[in-house]
Design a protein around this motif. Structure first.
Motif: not given
Length: 393
Positions: A156-161, A215-220, A358-359, A383-389
């Motif tokens: 939905s927001d292109r965020v790398v979660r 960076l707030q990244l959950s890990v699977s 969703n993902f 920077e490329a505008g593809r995904y966001w942190p």
């Protein structure tokens, strides 16, 4: 012992091959057609495929496509087959990463079958998996374990979660081995238990390190149900998170092969405790069968990952669109998330996004990479505008 799958509409052939192969140290399961395969694979691994070409060329190719996405067994063709069809099957198997290692004629006789199977079995012992099985595998040395991480993006927001921790074995003889070359062996030998705890600890450490970098990244982390054998497992995982200074919500356990749980009630209870504490519980490789739905309702999942075979058939196949749409409705109704795995094309992304997934995870986004490459990759994507942190805090 090798595990073999037999696909044949010939009842006599299936029963005879099963009987004789068991005596030659094969464990054999059988089905009649390609239609039975997707549901049949849930929770099962096979080292060998005995494929009766008399089921038809189209079905043979369909079986190869299905198996190549998950297992890639060594393949033996059985029955009368013309040269053109043989080449076609071999070519498609090769493109899918599967080896066609032999052809058996029909009708079979024990006197002719035995030496051929022994020869094929011996050929398999040159593979790393068979060689490691012959030596015995009590544990994988911790110093030889590597983790690569594959980003997972909110559609939905292109965020790398999230990132999924994927284990690799840097073997001194065989080089860097992917999980499909040793995980099933680790499960049979019991080495899966110490391996899982090692991977879990490292993945949590990596989450903490990324958090310190902003960076707030959950890990699977993939977790076989063979590990979920005691109620104390939940307490041990929560203690590990506390010891390392990580919040429970930072961890997602991807549960594989739920039907193999030694005690489903114990597994359900400890997973419920983890979910209540905030740990995510994801059902991996979700298919389309009723048994999958039953397990989804039985275990306390917060998320499910649809089988990559569904994603692979998007956007062109209407049946797959209908199935994904039904899964979206199901997950909304259950209040859980839905992840599309194996996204390789923009068209697949667009189809999943339009259907309400969703993902997304897959090569279109990024291949698995060492942990130290993840921050730079995220920076380049932003920077490329593809995904966001996702920022810490």
């Amino acid at each position: 012992m090798f595990r073999a799958l037999v696909v044949s509409g010939d009842d006599d052939f299936r029963s005879e091959l099963a009987e004789w192969s068991i005596g030659l140290d094969f464990t054999v399961r059988s089905i009649r057609s390609a239609d039975e395969l997707p549901g049949f694979l849930q929770g099962r691994h096979f080292d060998w495929l005995f494929l009766d070409v008399e089921i038809g060329h189209t079905q043979c190719l369909q079986i190869i496509e299905t198996l190549s996405a998950r297992l890639r067994p060594r393949t033996v063709l059985v029955g009368a087959i013309d040269e053109e069809a043989r080449k076609s099957i071999r070519r498609n198997a090769g493109l899918a990463g599967m080896d066609v290692v032999g052809i058996l004629a029909k009708p079979l006789s024990l006197s002719s079958l035995a030496p051929q199977l022994i020869a094929l079995q011996g050929a398999g012992k040159h593979s790393p998996n068979a060689d490691l099985a012959a030596r015995g595998l009590d544990a994988i040395p911790s110093g030889e374990i590597e983790l690569h991480y594959q980003p997972i993006v909110s559609m939905s927001d292109r965020v790398v979660r999230r990132t999924e921790a994927l284990v690799r074995w840097q073997h001194p003889e065989y080089g860097l081995m992917p999980p499909d070359e040793f995980i099933s062996l680790a499960e049979r030998s019991g080495a899966i238990v110490p391996l899982t705890w090692d991977v879990l600890a490292r993945a949590i450490d990596q989450h903490v390190a990324w958090t310190k970098e902003g960076l707030q990244l959950s890990v699977s982390v993939n977790m076989s149900t063979l590990v979920l054998t005691s109620p104390e497992i939940a307490a041990n995982i929560l203690s590990l998170l506390k010891e390392k200074g990580a919040a429970p919500r930072s961890l997602i356990l991807e549960i594989t092969e739920t039907e193999r749980a030694p005690d489903p009630a114990i597994a359900r209870g400890l997973l419920a405790r983890l979910r209540e504490a905030g740990v995510g519980i994801s059902m991996d490789d979700y298919g389309v069968g009723y048994s999958d739905f039953g397990r989804l309702r039985y275990y306390p999942f917060t998320d499910l990952k649809m089988d990559r075979s569904l994603v692979a058939r998007l956007p062109g196949e209407q049946e797959s669109k209908d199935i994904v749409s039904a899964l979206v409705s199901l997950t909304v109704g259950e209040g859980i998330g839905l992840t599309g795995e194996g996204v390789e094309t923009q068209a697949q992304w667009d189809a999943l996004e339009a259907l309400g997934c969703n993902f997304a995870q897959g090569f279109l986004i990024a291949r698995p990479m060492p942990a130290d490459q993840v921050p730079d990759w995220i920076a380049r994507m932003a920077e490329a505008g593809r995904y966001w942190p996702t920022k810490a805090g």
